[in-house]
Design a protein around this motif. Structure first.
Motif, PDB file in Angstrom:
ATOM      1  N   ARG A 196       0.862  -1.176   0.000  1.00  0.00           N
ATOM      2  CA  ARG A 196       0.000   0.000   0.000  1.00  0.00           C
ATOM      3  C   ARG A 196       0.902   1.230   0.000  1.00  0.00           C
ATOM      4  N   HIS A 197       0.445   2.253  -0.700  1.00  0.00           N
ATOM      5  CA  HIS A 197       1.167   3.531  -0.722  1.00  0.00           C
ATOM      6  C   HIS A 197       0.458   4.459   0.263  1.00  0.00           C
ATOM      7  N   ILE A 198       1.083   4.649   1.416  1.00  0.00           N
ATOM      8  CA  ILE A 198       0.479   5.471   2.464  1.00  0.00           C
ATOM      9  C   ILE A 198       1.449   6.581   2.825  1.00  0.00           C
ATOM     10  N   GLU A 199       0.928   7.784   2.889  1.00  0.00           N
ATOM     11  CA  GLU A 199       1.798   8.931   3.134  1.00  0.00           C
ATOM     12  C   GLU A 199       1.324   9.728   4.348  1.00  0.00           C
ATOM     13  N   ILE A 200       2.277  10.391   4.967  1.00  0.00           N
ATOM     14  CA  ILE A 200       2.023  11.188   6.167  1.00  0.00           C
ATOM     15  C   ILE A 200       2.246  12.666   5.841  1.00  0.00           C
ATOM     16  N   GLN A 201       1.227  13.475   6.088  1.00  0.00           N
ATOM     17  CA  GLN A 201       1.355  14.926   5.910  1.00  0.00           C
ATOM     18  C   GLN A 201       2.006  15.529   7.144  1.00  0.00           C
ATOM     19  N   VAL A 202       3.096  16.278   6.933  1.00  0.00           N
ATOM     20  CA  VAL A 202       3.755  16.943   8.057  1.00  0.00           C
ATOM     21  C   VAL A 202       3.674  18.455   7.872  1.00  0.00           C
ATOM     22  N   LEU A 203       3.764  19.153   8.992  1.00  0.00           N
ATOM     23  CA  LEU A 203       3.755  20.612   8.991  1.00  0.00           C
ATOM     24  C   LEU A 203       4.737  21.074  10.062  1.00  0.00           C
ATOM     25  N   CYS A 204       5.776  21.787   9.632  1.00  0.00           N
ATOM     26  CA  CYS A 204       6.837  22.216  10.551  1.00  0.00           C
ATOM     27  C   CYS A 204       7.050  23.722  10.429  1.00  0.00           C
ATOM     28  N   ASP A 205       7.575  24.334  11.496  1.00  0.00           N
ATOM     29  CA  ASP A 205       7.885  25.758  11.442  1.00  0.00           C
ATOM     30  C   ASP A 205       9.395  25.978  11.563  1.00  0.00           C
ATOM     31  N   LYS A 206       9.796  27.234  11.646  1.00  0.00           N
ATOM     32  CA  LYS A 206      11.217  27.584  11.705  1.00  0.00           C
ATOM     33  C   LYS A 206      11.745  27.625  13.139  1.00  0.00           C
ATOM     34  N   HIS A 207      10.931  27.146  14.086  1.00  0.00           N
ATOM     35  CA  HIS A 207      11.308  27.191  15.497  1.00  0.00           C
ATOM     36  C   HIS A 207      11.459  25.798  16.094  1.00  0.00           C
ATOM     37  N   GLY A 208      11.594  24.793  15.223  1.00  0.00           N
ATOM     38  CA  GLY A 208      11.813  23.433  15.699  1.00  0.00           C
ATOM     39  C   GLY A 208      10.556  22.656  16.018  1.00  0.00           C
ATOM     40  N   ASN A 209       9.384  23.212  15.740  1.00  0.00           N
ATOM     41  CA  ASN A 209       8.131  22.521  16.008  1.00  0.00           C
ATOM     42  C   ASN A 209       7.661  21.761  14.772  1.00  0.00           C
ATOM     43  N   GLY A 210       7.048  20.605  14.996  1.00  0.00           N
ATOM     44  CA  GLY A 210       6.543  19.812  13.884  1.00  0.00           C
ATOM     45  C   GLY A 210       5.392  18.921  14.315  1.00  0.00           C
ATOM     46  N   ILE A 211       4.391  18.784  13.454  1.00  0.00           N
ATOM     47  CA  ILE A 211       3.258  17.898  13.710  1.00  0.00           C
ATOM     48  C   ILE A 211       2.955  17.108  12.444  1.00  0.00           C
ATOM     49  N   TYR A 212       2.294  15.965  12.615  1.00  0.00           N
ATOM     50  CA  TYR A 212       1.814  15.213  11.451  1.00  0.00           C
ATOM     51  C   TYR A 212       0.299  15.233  11.453  1.00  0.00           C
ATOM     52  N   LEU A 213      -0.278  15.399  10.258  1.00  0.00           N
ATOM     53  CA  LEU A 213      -1.729  15.545  10.100  1.00  0.00           C
ATOM     54  C   LEU A 213      -2.346  14.243   9.593  1.00  0.00           C
ATOM     55  N   ASN A 214      -2.013  13.157  10.277  1.00  0.00           N
ATOM     56  CA  ASN A 214      -2.568  11.837   9.936  1.00  0.00           C
ATOM     57  C   ASN A 214      -2.084  11.372   8.558  1.00  0.00           C
ATOM     58  N   GLU A 215      -2.750  10.357   8.021  1.00  0.00           N
ATOM     59  CA  GLU A 215      -2.262   9.707   6.804  1.00  0.00           C
ATOM     60  C   GLU A 215      -3.241   9.820   5.650  1.00  0.00           C
ATOM     61  N   ARG A 216      -2.715   9.540   4.465  1.00  0.00           N
ATOM     62  CA  ARG A 216      -3.530   9.444   3.254  1.00  0.00           C
ATOM     63  C   ARG A 216      -3.226   8.112   2.579  1.00  0.00           C
ATOM     64  N   GLU A 217      -4.263   7.458   2.106  1.00  0.00           N
ATOM     65  CA  GLU A 217      -4.127   6.202   1.352  1.00  0.00           C
ATOM     66  C   GLU A 217      -4.102   6.549  -0.127  1.00  0.00           C
ATOM     67  N   CYS A 218      -2.983   6.210  -0.801  1.00  0.00           N
ATOM     68  CA  CYS A 218      -2.791   6.598  -2.206  1.00  0.00           C
ATOM     69  C   CYS A 218      -2.420   5.393  -3.070  1.00  0.00           C
ATOM     70  N   SER A 219      -3.020   4.257  -2.797  1.00  0.00           N
ATOM     71  CA  SER A 219      -2.609   3.016  -3.460  1.00  0.00           C
ATOM     72  C   SER A 219      -3.193   2.839  -4.859  1.00  0.00           C
ATOM     73  N   ILE A 220      -4.273   3.526  -5.187  1.00  0.00           N
ATOM     74  CA  ILE A 220      -4.876   3.374  -6.515  1.00  0.00           C
ATOM     75  C   ILE A 220      -4.069   4.218  -7.498  1.00  0.00           C
ATOM     76  N   GLN A 221      -3.230   3.535  -8.287  1.00  0.00           N
ATOM     77  CA  GLN A 221      -2.291   4.222  -9.167  1.00  0.00           C
ATOM     78  C   GLN A 221      -2.255   3.558 -10.537  1.00  0.00           C
ATOM     79  N   ARG A 222      -1.864   4.343 -11.521  1.00  0.00           N
ATOM     80  CA  ARG A 222      -1.507   3.803 -12.829  1.00  0.00           C
ATOM     81  C   ARG A 222      -0.227   4.509 -13.268  1.00  0.00           C
ATOM     82  N   ARG A 223       0.725   3.716 -13.736  1.00  0.00           N
ATOM     83  CA  ARG A 223       2.043   4.219 -14.117  1.00  0.00           C
ATOM     84  C   ARG A 223       2.675   5.014 -12.964  1.00  0.00           C
ATOM     85  N   ASN A 224       2.512   4.508 -11.734  1.00  0.00           N
ATOM     86  CA  ASN A 224       3.075   5.111 -10.537  1.00  0.00           C
ATOM     87  C   ASN A 224       2.518   6.507 -10.261  1.00  0.00           C
ATOM     88  N   GLN A 225       1.400   6.848 -10.864  1.00  0.00           N
ATOM     89  CA  GLN A 225       0.743   8.121 -10.598  1.00  0.00           C
ATOM     90  C   GLN A 225      -0.624   7.854  -9.984  1.00  0.00           C
TER      91      GLN A 225
END
Length: 727
Positions: free
Chosen positions: A250-279
């Motif tokens: 499965r192609h699963i990705e994690i959205q991250v959001l970081c600032d310039k002060h060393g803080n970072g969070i992840y905004l859960n995951e997205r399922e991206c497995s339905i693909q053709r020609r790797n797109q």
């Protein structure tokens, strides 16, 4: 480089009022960004240039407007009337249609920045979004790049270096060769050492460009060649890497959001497995496969990787996950991701808003414990593509009719598009028409809304992939969440053939076609007595009609290979204005007879099920095209007399199409491997066509001798244009 000329300015005035209405009604940002708050007193940019086009430029402009930020658009000559140009406060032409002379023309874009007085540049995705040289030149000018710093872009943009960094950050990685492939022979050698199957891909790549999978030596050898060419064409960097291909992932990705002060969070995951020609084709958030423990583990590794390179913007860490929930780092996209809207739906956070805040130097407002997971969102990428050819080869044309389905539910249906009725889809850019996003309290509701939206999405004038999208979202394996990156070839081993029709659907479609035919007949008879219509005078109230569906391969009979022709009996009650349609003496449907054929969509209720169909065309001779559950069906309705005559007409002789090599899509001829008079064997490469920077090898479908070559290298060809002929 000029500001909008007089013609463009008046076109802007003429169209802007209507387009603004369309633009603002797409969805309610108040309900969408439920967890976000805009502080009008917070310092922000005064003017931002969007170094992109199409839907993503419109998307960035929308958030900028909500923040009170003025926007500057750039456009190529062919995009002078594009939607993003109309919505921006200012717009500048940066060159002719080819992206290398316009949207990738750094010197001209920098000049526009100086002239416009823009303080920052948002690159969107693609084009210059991950170009470190461009980001550095902006920095030298004192202009803010709305994206991550150059160090993290460079580190994560190179797949070889990013894998080494991931190992140091203790992020799970895929086994492979940690270096650059030297040549095709080296590629084959490495593939044998790693063990087939392997994935060959561009080191500086993304978006499925420059990627090939190989199961044997020959595929590895050829994959190296095509990946190298595509990598150079797309990224001006032909370095390739090779690694083990994880089967059934499965192609699963994690959205991250970081600032310039060393803080970072992840905004859960997205399922991206339905693909053709790797797109990607369809994405959803969250994933049916990910549990809270896996989500936390992947999220924490994604943040660890981001912090290791000092990441300071929105980004996406992509993973491959096997059936045992083992996950491996694939790559990091150091930009705004195409599918970010589904994350916004389930988290309630405007990602573009926070990219602009972070770029201005502000700290993140949200902590990890603030990130919510609410409901379900699904995105279908609506492309100008022919889904019947390799699940989607690019198409071009003009949108002669275009109506987005946002009227269904303005809060739960979102269309991120950069086109309007009259827009052209051309060979120079990605053929994306729209990102159609639907939301629901759960997955079932989101899927139901997606099906309804696709049925009501009106696109005329070019070929599109709605038939494939509509079929996938109701396919049992997809509905049950049994998916992986090989979903399409597994479910459609012989390619996509259109909506698969069982007996019930065939009867229902037949009933709808008959009612449309008779509605047209009675409407014509009401205005003009037309004796040429193939119906007898004594059959006005009772008709025996034959419906021929044989032109549709997905509903051919398999037993005796006879044409699929269905006999129907129809009763028309003039008092109640009702059609009663019978098949094999069974009442199938009863429809009102006074519906309008002029509507873009028509609703027919059979039993308790409502079908929303689109009437593409209908003629007096009984030929009609009906879009039914996404697929366009070619149907002929005939009287009994016409049908009997048809049986004695000899069939047309079939032409051996294997001797004619046609271009499957509009594109450019990159190479020709044969000459007139050459003997060729079945499977031999004859030429290569490139479209949207993807290379496609045209092969001989039979043995023969090259009789004629109708193209030259660098020729621009149309879809279905004859390239070569064999004898």
């Amino acid at each position: 480089m000029i500001l909008l000329n007089t013609r463009q300015f008046f076109n802007h005035l003429i169209y802007n009022n209507v387009k603004t209405i369309i633009f603002s009604r797409k969805f309610s940002t108040k309900s969408l960004y439920f967890a976000d708050k805009f502080d009008p007193n917070e310092e922000r940019f005064n003017k931002v240039l969007i170094a992109n086009r199409g839907e993503i430029a419109c998307r960035v402009i929308r958030t900028c407007k909500s923040m009170g930020i003025k926007t500057v658009a750039i456009y190529s000559e062919i995009d002078s009337r594009a939607l993003h140009v109309q919505h921006a406060d200012e717009a500048y032409c940066v060159g002719p249609a080819p992206s290398g002379q316009s949207y990738l023309n750094v010197d001209v874009i920098l000049d526009v920045i100086r002239k416009s007085g823009a303080e920052a540049v948002h690159p969107g995705y693609g084009f210059l979004s991950e170009n470190t040289d461009f980001a550095q030149k902006l920095s030298d000018m004192g202009i803010v790049f709305v994206g991550p710093n150059s160090h993290s872009v460079h580190a994560m943009g190179d797949k070889i270096e990013s894998k080494l960094i991931a190992n140091k950050a203790k992020v799970n990685t895929i086994p492979g060769f940690e270096g650059v492939i030297k040549d095709a022979e080296h590629c084959v050698q490495l593939a044998r050492e790693i063990g087939y199957p392997v994935m060959i891909k561009a080191s500086a790549g993304g978006g499925g460009k420059g990627m090939r999978m190989a199961y044997n030596d020959q595929e590895a050898f050829e994959g190296f060649r095509f990946s190298k060419n595509e990598a150079m064409s797309s990224f001006n960097d032909d370095r390739l890497l090779i690694e083990k291909f994880i089967e059934e992932p499965r192609h699963i990705e994690i959205q991250v959001l970081c600032d310039k002060h060393g803080n970072g969070i992840y905004l859960n995951e997205r399922e991206c497995s339905i693909q053709r020609r790797n797109q990607k084709v369809i994405e959803e958030a969250p994933s049916t496969f990910v549990d809270p423990e896996l989500r936390k583990a992947m999220g924490e590794q994604a943040i660890a990787l981001a912090k290791n390179v000092g990441y300071d913007s929105a980004g996406t860490v992509e993973f491959l996950v096997d059936k045992n929930k083992n996950f491996y780092f694939l790559e990091m996209n150091t930009r705004l991701q195409v599918e970010h809207p589904i994350t916004e739906y389930i988290c309630g956070i405007d990602i573009v808003h926070h990219m602009l805040r972070v770029a201005k130097g502000h700290k993140l407002r949200h902590r990890q414990e603030d990130v919510q997971l609410r409901g379900w969102a699904i995105e279908s990428r609506v492309y100008a593509e022919n889904p019947y050819k390799n699940f989607g080869l690019p198409s071009i044309g003009r949108l002669t009719r275009y109506c987005e389905p946002t009227f269904i539910d303005s809060n739960n249906v979102r269309c991120d598009s950069g086109v309007i009725e009259g827009s052209d889809i051309n060979i120079y850019y990605d053929p994306l028409i729209c990102k159609l996003i639907t939301y629901g309290n759960d997955r079932k509701e989101a899927l139901s809304t997606m099906a309804k939206s696709l049925d009501n999405y009106v696109i005329r004038g070019l070929i599109h992939n709605i038939p494939l999208l509509r079929d996938i979202i109701t396919e049992p394996n997809f509905v049950d969440g049994h998916i992986d990156t090989k979903y399409l070839p597994r479910i459609y081993p012989d390619g996509f053939k259109g909506r698969q029709m069982n007996d019930e659907r065939i009867r229902d479609l037949t009933s709808i076609a008959v009612s449309i035919f008779l509605r047209k007949f009675y409407r014509s008879k009401h205005y003009v007595e037309n004796d040429t219509i193939p119906l007898d005078e004594d059959s006005i109230k009772k008709h025996t009609l034959f419906v021929d569906l044989s032109e549709n391969l997905n509903i051919q009979q398999n037993d005796d290979q006879q044409q699929k022709v269905i006999k129907t009996d129809v009763e028309f009650n003039e008092l109640t204005n009702q059609f009663k349609i019978y098949i094999d003496n069974e009442l199938i449907a009863e429809f009102p007879s006074n519906f309008s054929l002029a509507k873009l969509t028509l609703d027919f209720q059979i039993d308790k099920k409502i079908y929303t169909v689109q009437l593409i065309s209908v003629n007096h001779d009984g030929y009609c095209q009906i879009q039914f559950e996404g697929t366009i069906f070619n149907i002929r309705v005939m009287s009994e007399k016409a049908y009997n005559y048809l049986q004695i007409i000899p069939p047309k002789p079939k032409i051996d199409a294997r001797k004619i090599i046609k271009s499957p899509m509009p594109g450019v001829v990159k190479s020709i491997a044969v000459n007139v008079g050459d003997e060729v064997n079945e499977g031999q490469e004859l030429c290569v066509i490139e479209a949207m920077k993807m290379q496609n090898s045209m092969i001989a479908e039979s043995n023969g001798i090259v009789k004629k070559i109708n193209c030259k290298i660098n020729d621009t060809v149309e879809g279905e244009q004859i390239l070569l002929q064999l004898e």
